[in-house]
Design an enzyme around this catalytic site. Structure first.
Site, PDB file in Angstrom:
ATOM      1  N   LYS A  65      88.920  35.793 -18.878  1.00  0.00           N
ATOM      2  CA  LYS A  65      88.388  34.840 -19.839  1.00  0.00           C
ATOM      3  C   LYS A  65      86.962  35.266 -20.190  1.00  0.00           C
ATOM      4  CE  LYS A  65      87.882  29.770 -20.248  1.00  0.00           C
ATOM      5  NZ  LYS A  65      88.089  28.498 -19.522  1.00  0.00           N
ATOM      6  N   SER A 140      90.803  25.228 -21.909  1.00  0.00           N
ATOM      7  CA  SER A 140      90.082  26.201 -22.697  1.00  0.00           C
ATOM      8  C   SER A 140      90.476  27.645 -22.439  1.00  0.00           C
ATOM      9  CB  SER A 140      88.585  26.044 -22.446  1.00  0.00           C
ATOM     10  OG  SER A 140      88.287  26.327 -21.085  1.00  0.00           O
ATOM     11  N   SER A 164      91.424  23.412 -17.478  1.00  0.00           N
ATOM     12  CA  SER A 164      91.410  24.527 -18.426  1.00  0.00           C
ATOM     13  C   SER A 164      92.223  25.742 -18.033  1.00  0.00           C
ATOM     14  CB  SER A 164      89.967  24.969 -18.701  1.00  0.00           C
ATOM     15  OG  SER A 164      89.353  24.072 -19.589  1.00  0.00           O
TER      16      SER A 164
END
Lengths: 464, 477, 104
Positions: A65, A140, A164
């Protein structure tokens, strides 16, 4: 031995089966084409793949990420304010991955600074759900979940502040683990809400997510909140079975409003747990209804402070302006709408005269929520719940309604508030869309939830 | 009508730590800008603080030196504001739960011994430096200082005059140096003082509106700033006006107080517990260990010196001003030198030597054993006191033993009557005017004549014998 | 509790965020919507538990280090990531009320 060979041989060693892996060129081609998901913000060049150690992930491609600091690749947090930013140091997890032999395939898309549940809040465009491109991948860590679901990589790291990792894993039909707070070093993870943030792993299977967790876990002297606890062999937990395990079903996580098909899949999953040897019994977590407001007070308060350093002074993008105050305001005006909203809320709840009413109350509520779990885990080994009330929703559906967006985290934020581990595992599909079941465990109880998820996964595999 | 000022101070003290508070950079003053920085202390994304435990001990020394109550758990907090020298947009400090509270300092004030209560002592990180004279039309930031460790000491508003504030700060500084918590180097900004002051009718229980004077880094500056501000407040009140609450900045060059812009002072710091750090936990054993390692504090030592060694007030005070001097003195006493004599040597010739050489009692090359040997030689009449002072200088330059130096340079005291008589005769012949004055009844002049004999002898004459011979000759003739 | 546009303006200044007029309006209504939801917390106030030991870090051992030389030094000079860097300094526009005297 070429890199390609290396990747092949280690994926064979891991017995990943024939579902294939991709080379960097494949990823670039797929992402660059019309069918691209925008899962990656940066894909590594072959020369970026640093010589790696010999470990359990030798030659395995892992995506990160883009809020995890890397030296070779930019780290943007999905924000204009960090566009092109190259960290002069790298995160502890990156070091651990390389030591285990992993290759960093690239950096994945996310809601700006991890703030969102759909990956639509990225300054670099939304990521599409590989299951259905008209849907969000969740967030996310939507880029990481989509990259794994699309088969670009078999494993990826995300971060989980309120769900997330688990929610996008559920939306994309893969496995996501948020471990206990303090299990994985946060050094080099760009902070959203420090007391809730935890790096998590996403894998195509329970085994892969668990193996990745095993590699990146462990104490780090650079993170005061990382725990000095030995790391078990999580990959073994994935296949150890659940004979005699007691699974609690918290009534508050199965509200009347749940769609019948969703409820049916959850009931089916419970039956599978029983079939695998577990005992299922209802429990209560009475403070659940306060979790979302509590979370949004604490997370935004911490975020407003964590994001103060993006002031255009020492790093990142600065908007030129006459005078310091103007420079601050214009530079920080570069944050996206959701980030601004949360900075504003967080600043407000911490400001003079409101601290006790909001932050103070939320802290006490957090203690009550944590206490609910402690009490429940005196009776049961793990808890089983839905990961999200619904499967993936259409792009654009909730962008304009922040409260509706926040409410989609209702079943995941509690684990972050209580610091406990949580995992999302696919439990079938509703109208062709994957649904995730969530397993929650006590502090340091990763092995239990991995075992339960492994048993569920094995049960579904037998169906096919 | 009499007015009375009510003053409280906050002192920021840089601790004597080799490393910064939350990272592994060295805490170095000066040097090339931005050379002692790392991701943590310049607040790069993703960097996290880790407490340097050495600093907790230094802060404990400080708090215990002032008799504070130590809290076994103290909590870090973030204090938020934007300024270019503050890397993270917040300062890590302690707010609701400080390391220590409720201490006191007693100091010799203008009206005798005065006590000031210490409200709290907490640890915090320092900011960097913003410089306005390095680049054209802009400000330059040096972050070497960012993240170095400070303690903030906050007093109750127990002080009443500007002069007392200065005396209090002197006592505080001396104590901090004594316990080894800080170098207290004023030029390097190791001590920075904020003061808040209000004025009321003498004896009134009510407090007036207070103003705050920020960031003064010399004690004389604090005294001057407070005197000016107290006078201004009295004048305001006497004119029937009201003192407005405000923050003032002291300009050391212009010697004036300037009002800070309202935006600068209207901070809403939004304190909340620092989630990246667990609370500081201190054990009773740790407190005991630090307490046992604390040296005797200056005031206690001073009164002991007066009582046990029967020293004059002046000698005791001068000796205890620095721990090193006091230690030196006690080492001399420990090797059986009479305390009065030892004090005279440390306060006199040794202090002179240290001043000259810019050294202190720890670094000066003449060690107590050498001075003790020298004093022994004086007492046995081998060397005169004045010659011994020259020996001291030579000892510092060349080392060695005093007796060897005395022998090699012929500095032995002359006790041969024939030799002494010839010097005395010579002096009396040359100084007929003084001789006449002595005979005219001005007996004080004898000392001058003894000095002349000492000079003729190159400092080697035994002054008692020389004196006796002088008197004899002056009377005989 | 609810916030007015003026409150939002003040919070924006505190957070150093530049807000356009339309943003201000939107944020005011968003924040009020969120605060309505958050206010349910305050109903909980009366049933609050006595202890407030919710700092999650308190579950973890206190971690500190004995001045170890950590390997997290900057390997690149800040010039590589600083928005403005001159002669070894980070450079910013002067704060209000300050008149820089640097020549050249």
């Amino acid at each position: 031995m070429s890199l390609q060979d290396k990747v092949l041989s280690s994926s064979e060693v891991l017995n990943f089966g024939g579902s294939g892996f991709r080379s960097l060129d494949d990823i670039k081609e797929l992402e660059g084409g019309r069918e691209g998901l925008n899962a990656f913000l940066a894909v590594a060049e072959p020369e970026d793949l640093e010589a790696c150690g010999q470990g359990p992930l030798e030659g395995v491609m892992v995506a990160l990420k883009d809020n995890i600091c890397t030296k070779r690749l930019p780290t943007t947090c999905g924000s204009r304010i960090l566009k092109g930013y190259r960290s002069p140091y790298e995160a502890t997890v990156v070091r651990r991955l390389r030591r285990a032999g992993a290759l960093i395939a690239g950096k994945t898309n996310l809601d700006e600074f991890g703030m969102g549940s759909s990956t639509e809040n990225s300054a670099f465009g939304p990521t599409l759900n590989p299951v259905d491109r008209s849907l969000v991948p969740g967030g996310s860590s939507g880029g990481s979940a989509a990259a794994v679901a699309a088969g670009y990589v078999r494993m990826a790291l995300g971060s989980d502040t309120g769900g997330s990792v688990r929610q996008p894993a559920a939306f994309c039909g893969v496995v996501g683990i948020k471990p206990t707070y303090g299990r994985i070093s946060r050094y080099g993870l760009i902070a959203f809400a420090s007391s809730l943030d935890q790096i998590g792993t996403i894998g195509a299977t329970v085994l892969e997510a668990s193996l990745l967790l095993e590699v990146v876990s462990g104490h780090d002297t650079r993170d005061s909140t990382s725990a000095e606890k030995p790391v078990p062999r999580y990959r073994d937990a994935a296949v150890q079975g659940i004979e005699g395990m007691v699974v609690g079903i918290p009534t508050e996580y199965f509200p009347e409003q749940l769609d019948p098909p969703v409820r049916a899949l959850l009931d089916d999953a419970c039956e599978r747990l029983v079939a695998a040897g577990a005992e299922v019994r209802p429990v209560s977590l009475p403070h659940t209804e306060f979790a979302i407001p509590c979370y949004y007070v604490l997370a935004t308060a911490e975020a407003s402070s964590n994001l103060a350093r993006y002031d255009g002074v020492r790093f990142g993008a600065r908007l030129p302006a006459e005078g310091l105050d103007r420079m601050y305001e214009l530079t920080r005006g570069n944050f996206g709408a959701e980030v601004k909203r949360r900075i504003m809320l967080g600043t407000y709840v911490l400001s003079s005269g409101y601290y006790d009413a909001y932050y103070g109350t939320a802290q006490r509520t957090r203690a009550s929520i944590a206490h609910d779990f402690t009490a429940a885990f005196n009776e049961v080994d793990v808890l089983f719940t839905p990961t999200s009330p619904t499967p993936a929703f259409p792009l654009g559906e909730r962008v304009l309604d922040p409260v509706a967006m926040y409410l989609s985290d209702v079943f995941t934020v509690t684990a972050n508030l209580a610091g406990i581990p949580g995992l999302s595992v696919p439990i079938g599909t509703v109208g062709g869309l994957p649904l995730g079941g969530q397993l929650l465990g006590p502090w340091w109880g990763e092995s239990h939830i991995i075992a339960a998820a492994g048993a569920l996964e094995a049960s579904y595999r037998e169906d096919t | 009508m009499n007015w009375e000022a009510v003053i409280g101070v906050e002192i920021h003290v840089r601790l004597k730590s080799e490393y910064k508070l939350f990272c592994s950079d060295r805490a170095v003053f000066g040097g090339e800008p931005n050379t002692h920085i790392c991701p943590v202390c310049i607040g790069l994304p993703g960097a996290l603080p880790v407490l340097n435990s050495e600093i907790v001990d230094l802060a404990l020394r400080t708090a215990l030196a002032f008799g504070c109550t130590i809290h076994f758990e103290s909590v870090w907090a973030r204090k938020s504001y934007f300024y270019p020298d503050l890397p993270k947009g917040y300062q890590i400090t302690q707010f609701e739960h400080p390391l220590a509270t409720k201490g006191s300092v007693t100091f010799p004030g203008s009206k005798g011994d005065t006590s000031v209560k210490i409200r709290r002592v907490h640890i915090e990180e320092d900011a960097g430096k913003l410089l306005h004279d390095r680049v054209p039309r802009a400000s330059a930031i040096d972050l070497n200082r960012a993240g170095t460790a400070l303690v903030e000491i906050v007093t109750e508003p127990d002080l009443r005059t500007a002069a007392d504030v200065r005396l209090f700060l002197g006592e505080l500084k001396q104590t901090l140096e004594y316990v080894g918590a800080s170098n207290c180097n004023m030029e390097e900004g190791d001590l920075r003082v904020d003061a808040n002051v209000s004025v009321r009718r003498s004896g009134s229980p009510r407090l007036g509106n207070k103003t705050e004077i920020k960031n003064v880094n010399s004690f004389s500056g604090v005294e001057r700033a407070l005197s000016l501000e107290i006078a201004r407040q009295i004048a305001t009140l006497e004119a029937g006006s009201v003192v407005g609450q405000q923050t003032l900045r002291w300009d050391d060059h212009r010697e004036e107080l300037r009002k800070m812009r309202s935006k600068e002072e209207s901070h809403d710091y939004r304190y909340f517990p620092e989630p990246d750090l667990s609370p500081v936990r201190v054990t009773q054993e740790q407190v005991t260990t630090v307490l046992e390692s604390l040296p005797e504090l200056p005031r206690v030592r001073c009164s002991r010196f007066k009582k046990v060694y029967e020293l004059r007030d002046y000698d005791a005070e001068v000796l205890t001003q620095s721990a090193a001097n006091a230690d030196y003195f006690e080492e001399l006493v420990g090797i059986h030198i009479d305390p009065q004599v030892a004090a005279k040597w440390v306060v006199g010739p040794l202090q002179g030597l240290m001043n000259q050489r810019r050294e202190n009692a720890q670094t000066v090359p003449v060690r107590p054993a050498q001075i003790a040997a020298l004093i022994g030689l004086i007492e046995r009449g081998v060397v005169s006191e004045s010659a011994a002072k020259s020996v001291l200088v030579i000892l510092a330059q060349e080392g060695g033993s005093p007796s060897d130096i005395i022998e090699a340079r012929g500095l032995m005291q002359e006790q041969d009557i024939g030799q002494l008589t010839s010097w005395v005769t010579e002096v009396l012949a040359k100084r007929s005017e003084e001789v006449a004055r002595y005979r005219g009844g001005e007996s004080k002049i004898l000392g001058y004549l003894v000095g002349q004999v000492m000079q003729s002898s190159g400092g080697t004459a035994d002054p008692r014998l020389a004196r006796d011979l002088l008197i004899k000759q002056l009377r005989n003739e | 509790m609810s916030v007015s546009a003026r409150d939002v303006q003040r919070i924006g200044e505190l957070a150093r965020l530049h807000l356009e007029d339309d943003e201000l309006e939107r944020l005011t209504s968003d924040l009020n919507a969120i605060l309505r939801h958050v206010d349910s917390l305050r109903d909980l106030g009366s049933t609050k538990r006595p202890e407030d030991s919710s700092q999650i870090g308190s579950k973890l051992e206190s971690v500190s280090r004995e001045h170890v030389e950590g390997p997290d030094k900057l390997r690149e000079i800040p010039a590589d990531f600083a928005p403005e860097w001159k002669e070894g300094f980070f450079v910013v526009p002067a704060p209000p009320g300050v008149h820089p005297s640097g020549d050249q």
